[in-house]
Design a protein around this motif. Structure first.
Motif, short mmCIF file in Angstrom:
data_model
loop_
_atom_site.label_atom_id
_atom_site.label_comp_id
_atom_site.label_asym_id
_atom_site.label_seq_id
_atom_site.Cartn_x
_atom_site.Cartn_y
_atom_site.Cartn_z
N GLU A 116 0.81 -1.22 0.00
CA GLU A 116 0.00 0.00 0.00
C GLU A 116 0.84 1.27 0.00
N GLY A 117 2.17 1.13 0.14
CA GLY A 117 3.03 2.29 0.14
C GLY A 117 2.94 3.09 1.43
N GLN A 118 3.48 4.32 1.39
CA GLN A 118 3.51 5.15 2.59
C GLN A 118 3.47 6.62 2.19
N ASP A 119 2.72 7.41 2.94
CA ASP A 119 2.68 8.85 2.70
C ASP A 119 4.10 9.41 2.69
N ILE A 120 4.40 10.28 1.73
CA ILE A 120 5.79 10.71 1.53
C ILE A 120 6.32 11.49 2.73
N ASN A 121 5.48 12.33 3.35
CA ASN A 121 5.96 13.08 4.51
C ASN A 121 6.22 12.16 5.69
N GLU A 122 5.32 11.18 5.88
CA GLU A 122 5.51 10.20 6.94
C GLU A 122 6.78 9.40 6.69
N HIS A 123 6.99 9.03 5.42
CA HIS A 123 8.18 8.27 5.07
C HIS A 123 9.46 9.05 5.33
N MET A 124 9.48 10.31 4.92
CA MET A 124 10.69 11.13 5.10
C MET A 124 10.97 11.37 6.58
N ALA A 125 9.92 11.51 7.37
CA ALA A 125 10.10 11.69 8.81
C ALA A 125 10.64 10.42 9.46
N GLN A 126 10.07 9.29 9.06
CA GLN A 126 10.47 8.01 9.66
C GLN A 126 11.88 7.62 9.25
N LYS A 127 12.22 7.80 7.97
CA LYS A 127 13.51 7.31 7.48
C LYS A 127 14.65 8.29 7.71
N TYR A 128 14.35 9.60 7.56
CA TYR A 128 15.42 10.60 7.61
C TYR A 128 15.27 11.61 8.74
N GLY A 129 14.18 11.52 9.47
CA GLY A 129 13.97 12.48 10.54
C GLY A 129 13.59 13.86 10.06
N ALA A 130 13.10 13.97 8.82
CA ALA A 130 12.77 15.26 8.24
C ALA A 130 11.39 15.73 8.66
N THR A 131 11.28 17.00 8.99
CA THR A 131 9.98 17.58 9.29
C THR A 131 9.24 17.81 7.98
N PRO A 132 7.90 17.99 8.02
CA PRO A 132 7.17 18.30 6.79
C PRO A 132 7.72 19.55 6.09
N GLU A 133 8.15 20.54 6.87
CA GLU A 133 8.71 21.76 6.28
C GLU A 133 10.02 21.46 5.56
N GLN A 134 10.87 20.64 6.18
CA GLN A 134 12.13 20.27 5.54
C GLN A 134 11.88 19.46 4.26
N SER A 135 10.89 18.58 4.31
CA SER A 135 10.55 17.78 3.14
C SER A 135 10.08 18.67 1.99
N ARG A 136 9.24 19.65 2.32
CA ARG A 136 8.77 20.56 1.28
C ARG A 136 9.91 21.37 0.69
N ALA A 137 10.84 21.82 1.55
CA ALA A 137 11.99 22.59 1.07
C ALA A 137 12.87 21.72 0.17
N ASN A 138 13.05 20.46 0.55
CA ASN A 138 13.84 19.54 -0.29
C ASN A 138 13.19 19.34 -1.65
N ARG A 139 11.86 19.23 -1.65
CA ARG A 139 11.16 19.03 -2.92
C ARG A 139 11.26 20.27 -3.81
N GLU A 140 11.27 21.44 -3.19
CA GLU A 140 11.44 22.67 -3.97
C GLU A 140 12.83 22.69 -4.63
N ARG A 141 13.84 22.26 -3.90
CA ARG A 141 15.20 22.20 -4.47
C ARG A 141 15.24 21.22 -5.64
N LEU A 142 14.54 20.11 -5.50
CA LEU A 142 14.49 19.14 -6.58
C LEU A 142 13.76 19.70 -7.79
N ARG A 143 12.66 20.42 -7.55
CA ARG A 143 11.95 21.06 -8.66
C ARG A 143 12.87 21.99 -9.43
#
Length: 219
Positions: A56-83
């Motif tokens: 069933e997969g995993q919500d990306i923010n939940e995944h980033m928090a669980q695997k890398y300790g990233a907050t939702p804000e950090q995840s969004r900032a990382n995605r902006e850099r990727l964009r």
């Protein structure tokens, strides 16, 4: 008249790895500088960022928090850099808040088969686009069948493959082989089975390997 040298490039990657498509696009720029001097043969090899990901997969923010300790804000900032990185390389990262990280083992089984057909790179790029640009579930069998068909692969054959465990042992063996070679992160690019370049390096790094370690030796 001397023959055009062949340069092989083995690429170890996952289809849900953003830096893998960025790395490939940078490699592509480097290869374009040598299109009259060498012929490039690419082979893609399986690596799963999340081999234990449930169906069933995993919500990306939940995944980033669980695997890398990233907050939702950090995840969004990382995605902006990727964009931004994608824009510079003509690749569209269309992240959205409900995006999910998915299991990619079946996608790798399809890619293994595509390696026997000459359409492996086309399928890999279509899978990157499906996941990152179109927001498709690249673990879903019907989605995978459609992507296979879009690059000219036989859809019935793709469906038959996915409904069985065809190429499962081969993909596991490939994954184990690269782990035995101490590749623990992706992307990794191996030139002529000798020179390994880790990560999404700039085109100049790839060009230096091609020109100074491969073409000069071939001259």
């Amino acid at each position: 008249m001397s023959e055009t040298p062949v340069i092989t490039i083995d690429i170890v990657s996952d289809v849900v790895c953003p830096w893998c498509i960025i790395g490939y696009k940078k490699l592509e720029k480097a290869m374009a500088n040598f299109e009259d001097q060498a012929r490039f043969e690419l082979a893609w090899h399986a690596f799963e960022l999340n081999p234990s990901m449930p169906p069933e997969g995993q919500d990306i923010n939940e995944h980033m928090a669980q695997k890398y300790g990233a907050t939702p804000e950090q995840s969004r900032a990382n995605r902006e850099r990727l964009r931004d990185a994608g824009k510079d390389l003509d690749f569209d990262f269309s992240y959205h808040e409900n995006m999910r990280m998915v299991n990619t083992f079946d996608a790798h089984r399809l890619l293994h088969w595509a390696g026997e057909t000459g359409k492996q790179t086309a399928l890999k790029l279509a899978l990157f686009k499906a996941h990152f640009t179109d927001g498709k579930d690249v673990s879903d069998h019907e989605t995978l069948v459609g992507i296979a068909g879009s690059v000219g692969l036989d859809e019935k054959r793709a469906r038959d493959l996915l409904e069985t465990d065809m190429f499962a042992s081969e993909v596991r063996a490939v994954e184990a082989e690269w782990q035995d070679r101490f590749i623990t992160g992706v992307p990794a690019f191996i030139f002529n089975k000798k020179f390994m370049v880790p990560g999404a390096q700039d085109p100049e790094v790839f060009a230096n390997i091609i020109e100074n370690k491969l073409l000069k030796k071939a001259a």
